[in-house]
Design a protein around this motif. Structure first.
Motif, PDB file in Angstrom:
ATOM      1  N   MET A   1       0.913  -0.933  -0.054  1.00  0.00           N
ATOM      2  CA  MET A   1      -0.153   0.032   0.202  1.00  0.00           C
ATOM      3  C   MET A   1       0.426   1.439   0.494  1.00  0.00           C
ATOM      4  SD  MET A   1      -3.316   0.458  -0.669  1.00  0.00           S
ATOM      5  CE  MET A   1      -4.227   1.667  -0.084  1.00  0.00           C
ATOM      6  N   VAL A   2       0.183   2.802  -0.693  1.00  0.00           N
ATOM      7  CA  VAL A   2       0.986   3.810  -0.824  1.00  0.00           C
ATOM      8  C   VAL A   2       1.210   3.884   0.548  1.00  0.00           C
ATOM      9  CG1 VAL A   2      -0.636   4.731  -1.596  1.00  0.00           C
ATOM     10  CG2 VAL A   2       1.602   5.461  -2.375  1.00  0.00           C
ATOM     11  N   ASP A   3       1.923   4.997   1.063  1.00  0.00           N
ATOM     12  CA  ASP A   3       2.447   5.363   2.123  1.00  0.00           C
ATOM     13  C   ASP A   3       1.809   7.170   1.630  1.00  0.00           C
ATOM     14  OD1 ASP A   3       2.454   7.168   4.403  1.00  0.00           O
ATOM     15  OD2 ASP A   3       4.855   6.861   4.151  1.00  0.00           O
ATOM     16  N   LEU A   4       0.625   7.698   1.861  1.00  0.00           N
ATOM     17  CA  LEU A   4      -0.299   8.755   1.634  1.00  0.00           C
ATOM     18  C   LEU A   4       0.883  10.290   2.194  1.00  0.00           C
ATOM     19  CD1 LEU A   4      -4.039   8.100   1.670  1.00  0.00           C
ATOM     20  CD2 LEU A   4      -2.149   8.136  -0.169  1.00  0.00           C
ATOM     21  N   THR A   5       1.576  10.059   2.954  1.00  0.00           N
ATOM     22  CA  THR A   5       2.577  11.178   3.866  1.00  0.00           C
ATOM     23  C   THR A   5       3.751  11.558   2.853  1.00  0.00           C
ATOM     24  OG1 THR A   5       3.569   9.754   5.091  1.00  0.00           O
ATOM     25  CG2 THR A   5       0.990   9.982   6.201  1.00  0.00           C
ATOM     26  N   THR A   6       3.990  11.052   2.142  1.00  0.00           N
ATOM     27  CA  THR A   6       4.462  10.706   0.863  1.00  0.00           C
ATOM     28  C   THR A   6       4.313  12.079   0.049  1.00  0.00           C
ATOM     29  OG1 THR A   6       5.875   8.556   1.450  1.00  0.00           O
ATOM     30  CG2 THR A   6       6.136   9.997  -0.214  1.00  0.00           C
ATOM     31  N   TYR A   7       3.103  12.285   0.344  1.00  0.00           N
ATOM     32  CA  TYR A   7       2.546  12.885  -1.681  1.00  0.00           C
ATOM     33  C   TYR A   7       1.916  14.320  -1.163  1.00  0.00           C
ATOM     34  CZ  TYR A   7       4.714   9.425  -4.006  1.00  0.00           C
ATOM     35  OH  TYR A   7       5.298   8.171  -4.372  1.00  0.00           O
ATOM     36  N   PRO A   8       2.172  15.129  -1.530  1.00  0.00           N
ATOM     37  CA  PRO A   8       0.697  16.763  -0.878  1.00  0.00           C
ATOM     38  C   PRO A   8      -0.640  16.449  -1.387  1.00  0.00           C
ATOM     39  CG  PRO A   8       1.990  17.448  -2.565  1.00  0.00           C
ATOM     40  CD  PRO A   8       2.623  15.729  -2.079  1.00  0.00           C
ATOM     41  N   MET A   9      -1.450  16.474  -0.567  1.00  0.00           N
ATOM     42  CA  MET A   9      -2.826  16.556  -0.680  1.00  0.00           C
ATOM     43  C   MET A   9      -2.828  17.111  -1.844  1.00  0.00           C
ATOM     44  SD  MET A   9      -4.914  15.214   0.991  1.00  0.00           S
ATOM     45  CE  MET A   9      -6.885  15.726   1.384  1.00  0.00           C
ATOM     46  N   GLY A  10      -3.826  16.154  -2.751  1.00  0.00           N
ATOM     47  CA  GLY A  10      -4.170  16.636  -3.806  1.00  0.00           C
ATOM     48  C   GLY A  10      -3.205  16.084  -5.523  1.00  0.00           C
ATOM     49  N   THR A  11      -2.369  15.495  -4.881  1.00  0.00           N
ATOM     50  CA  THR A  11      -1.378  14.974  -6.129  1.00  0.00           C
ATOM     51  C   THR A  11      -1.973  13.444  -6.700  1.00  0.00           C
ATOM     52  OG1 THR A  11       0.785  15.318  -4.718  1.00  0.00           O
ATOM     53  CG2 THR A  11       0.781  13.912  -6.400  1.00  0.00           C
ATOM     54  N   TYR A  12      -2.588  13.165  -8.224  1.00  0.00           N
ATOM     55  CA  TYR A  12      -2.611  11.847  -8.454  1.00  0.00           C
ATOM     56  C   TYR A  12      -1.628  10.545  -7.688  1.00  0.00           C
ATOM     57  CZ  TYR A  12      -4.319   8.261 -11.817  1.00  0.00           C
ATOM     58  OH  TYR A  12      -5.127   7.309 -12.075  1.00  0.00           O
ATOM     59  N   ILE A  13      -1.598   9.663  -8.072  1.00  0.00           N
ATOM     60  CA  ILE A  13      -0.137   8.460  -7.286  1.00  0.00           C
ATOM     61  C   ILE A  13      -1.213   7.751  -8.845  1.00  0.00           C
ATOM     62  CG2 ILE A  13       0.712   7.181  -5.899  1.00  0.00           C
ATOM     63  CD1 ILE A  13       0.129   8.910  -4.071  1.00  0.00           C
ATOM     64  N   ARG A  14      -0.154   6.914  -8.875  1.00  0.00           N
ATOM     65  CA  ARG A  14      -0.461   6.418 -10.716  1.00  0.00           C
ATOM     66  C   ARG A  14       0.217   5.011 -10.083  1.00  0.00           C
ATOM     67  NH1 ARG A  14       1.909   8.206 -16.148  1.00  0.00           N
ATOM     68  NH2 ARG A  14       3.731   8.394 -15.759  1.00  0.00           N
ATOM     69  N   PRO A  15       0.023   3.350 -10.829  1.00  0.00           N
ATOM     70  CA  PRO A  15       1.635   2.598 -11.020  1.00  0.00           C
ATOM     71  C   PRO A  15       2.220   3.025 -11.527  1.00  0.00           C
ATOM     72  CG  PRO A  15      -0.907   2.782 -11.429  1.00  0.00           C
ATOM     73  CD  PRO A  15      -1.381   3.563 -10.708  1.00  0.00           C
ATOM     74  N   THR A  16       3.485   2.570 -11.218  1.00  0.00           N
ATOM     75  CA  THR A  16       4.794   2.438 -11.894  1.00  0.00           C
ATOM     76  C   THR A  16       4.304   1.573 -13.074  1.00  0.00           C
ATOM     77  OG1 THR A  16       5.853   0.792 -10.522  1.00  0.00           O
ATOM     78  CG2 THR A  16       5.865   3.412 -10.051  1.00  0.00           C
ATOM     79  N   LYS A  17       5.666   1.965 -13.889  1.00  0.00           N
ATOM     80  CA  LYS A  17       4.900   1.317 -14.701  1.00  0.00           C
ATOM     81  C   LYS A  17       5.620  -0.766 -15.248  1.00  0.00           C
ATOM     82  CE  LYS A  17       7.233   4.250 -18.007  1.00  0.00           C
ATOM     83  NZ  LYS A  17       8.004   4.476 -19.164  1.00  0.00           N
ATOM     84  N   ASP A  18       5.821  -0.909 -13.943  1.00  0.00           N
ATOM     85  CA  ASP A  18       5.840  -2.241 -14.171  1.00  0.00           C
ATOM     86  C   ASP A  18       4.847  -2.626 -12.847  1.00  0.00           C
ATOM     87  OD1 ASP A  18       6.798  -1.368 -11.595  1.00  0.00           O
ATOM     88  OD2 ASP A  18       9.039  -2.235 -11.315  1.00  0.00           O
ATOM     89  N   GLY A  19       4.135  -2.047 -12.150  1.00  0.00           N
ATOM     90  CA  GLY A  19       2.895  -2.571 -11.040  1.00  0.00           C
ATOM     91  C   GLY A  19       3.201  -2.457  -9.832  1.00  0.00           C
ATOM     92  N   ASN A  20       4.522  -2.303  -9.337  1.00  0.00           N
ATOM     93  CA  ASN A  20       5.157  -3.150  -8.460  1.00  0.00           C
ATOM     94  C   ASN A  20       5.332  -1.538  -7.319  1.00  0.00           C
ATOM     95  OD1 ASN A  20       5.473  -5.605  -9.272  1.00  0.00           O
ATOM     96  ND2 ASN A  20       6.978  -4.958 -10.031  1.00  0.00           N
ATOM     97  N   ASP A  21       5.047  -0.257  -7.458  1.00  0.00           N
ATOM     98  CA  ASP A  21       5.044   0.368  -6.524  1.00  0.00           C
ATOM     99  C   ASP A  21       4.610   1.582  -7.369  1.00  0.00           C
ATOM    100  OD1 ASP A  21       6.200   2.428  -4.267  1.00  0.00           O
ATOM    101  OD2 ASP A  21       8.028   2.383  -4.862  1.00  0.00           O
ATOM    102  N   TRP A  22       4.060   2.160  -6.500  1.00  0.00           N
ATOM    103  CA  TRP A  22       3.468   3.958  -6.793  1.00  0.00           C
ATOM    104  C   TRP A  22       4.286   4.523  -7.322  1.00  0.00           C
ATOM    105  CZ3 TRP A  22      -1.658   3.254  -7.124  1.00  0.00           C
ATOM    106  CH2 TRP A  22      -2.385   2.518  -6.607  1.00  0.00           C
ATOM    107  N   GLU A  23       4.274   6.191  -8.475  1.00  0.00           N
ATOM    108  CA  GLU A  23       4.663   7.179  -8.436  1.00  0.00           C
ATOM    109  C   GLU A  23       3.730   8.689  -8.403  1.00  0.00           C
ATOM    110  OE1 GLU A  23       6.799   6.680 -11.765  1.00  0.00           O
ATOM    111  OE2 GLU A  23       5.217   6.727 -13.140  1.00  0.00           O
ATOM    112  N   PRO A  24       3.728   9.956  -8.249  1.00  0.00           N
ATOM    113  CA  PRO A  24       2.946  10.544  -8.924  1.00  0.00           C
ATOM    114  C   PRO A  24       2.919  11.044  -9.897  1.00  0.00           C
ATOM    115  CG  PRO A  24       5.151  11.155  -7.517  1.00  0.00           C
ATOM    116  CD  PRO A  24       4.927   9.957  -7.405  1.00  0.00           C
ATOM    117  N   THR A  25       1.772  11.461 -10.771  1.00  0.00           N
ATOM    118  CA  THR A  25       2.418  11.599 -11.829  1.00  0.00           C
ATOM    119  C   THR A  25       2.663  12.496 -12.302  1.00  0.00           C
ATOM    120  OG1 THR A  25       0.364  11.516 -14.013  1.00  0.00           O
ATOM    121  CG2 THR A  25       0.022  12.961 -11.916  1.00  0.00           C
TER     122      THR A  25
END
Length: 95
Positions: A1-25
């Protein structure tokens, strides 16, 4: 599960290319989105912004084909005008 404290409120987070992690768009603004649309629609496709989700990839394919159709329509209109007016121009500029 993604740690929502890493990203500011309102940032869209998407799966990475390999699908194993999350990244901001990378689409940080409307201008970034326009850049992606025009590079995809004109079939340039620099690859600086890429969709990773299935829905995003479907939108990219649709955009690609829409771009081909739009470019073909414009070229057909220009070619038709050129074909209609060039013989007249050639007669008026003959030596």
């Amino acid at each position: 599960m993604v740690d929502l404290t890493t990203y500011p409120m309102g940032t869209y987070i998407r799966p990475t290319k390999d699908g194993n992690d999350w990244e901001p768009t990378p689409f940080l603004s409307i201008m970034h989105t326009f850049w992606w649309f025009f590079t995809t629609a004109t079939t340039v496709g620099y690859g600086d912004y890429v969709p990773t989700t299935t829905a995003g990839k479907l939108v990219a394919v649709f955009t690609f084909y829409l771009g081909i159709v739009l470019v073909a329509i414009k070229l057909t209109i220009v070619q038709g005008s050129f074909r209609r007016h060039y013989p007249e121009w050639q007669k008026s500029h003959s030596i």
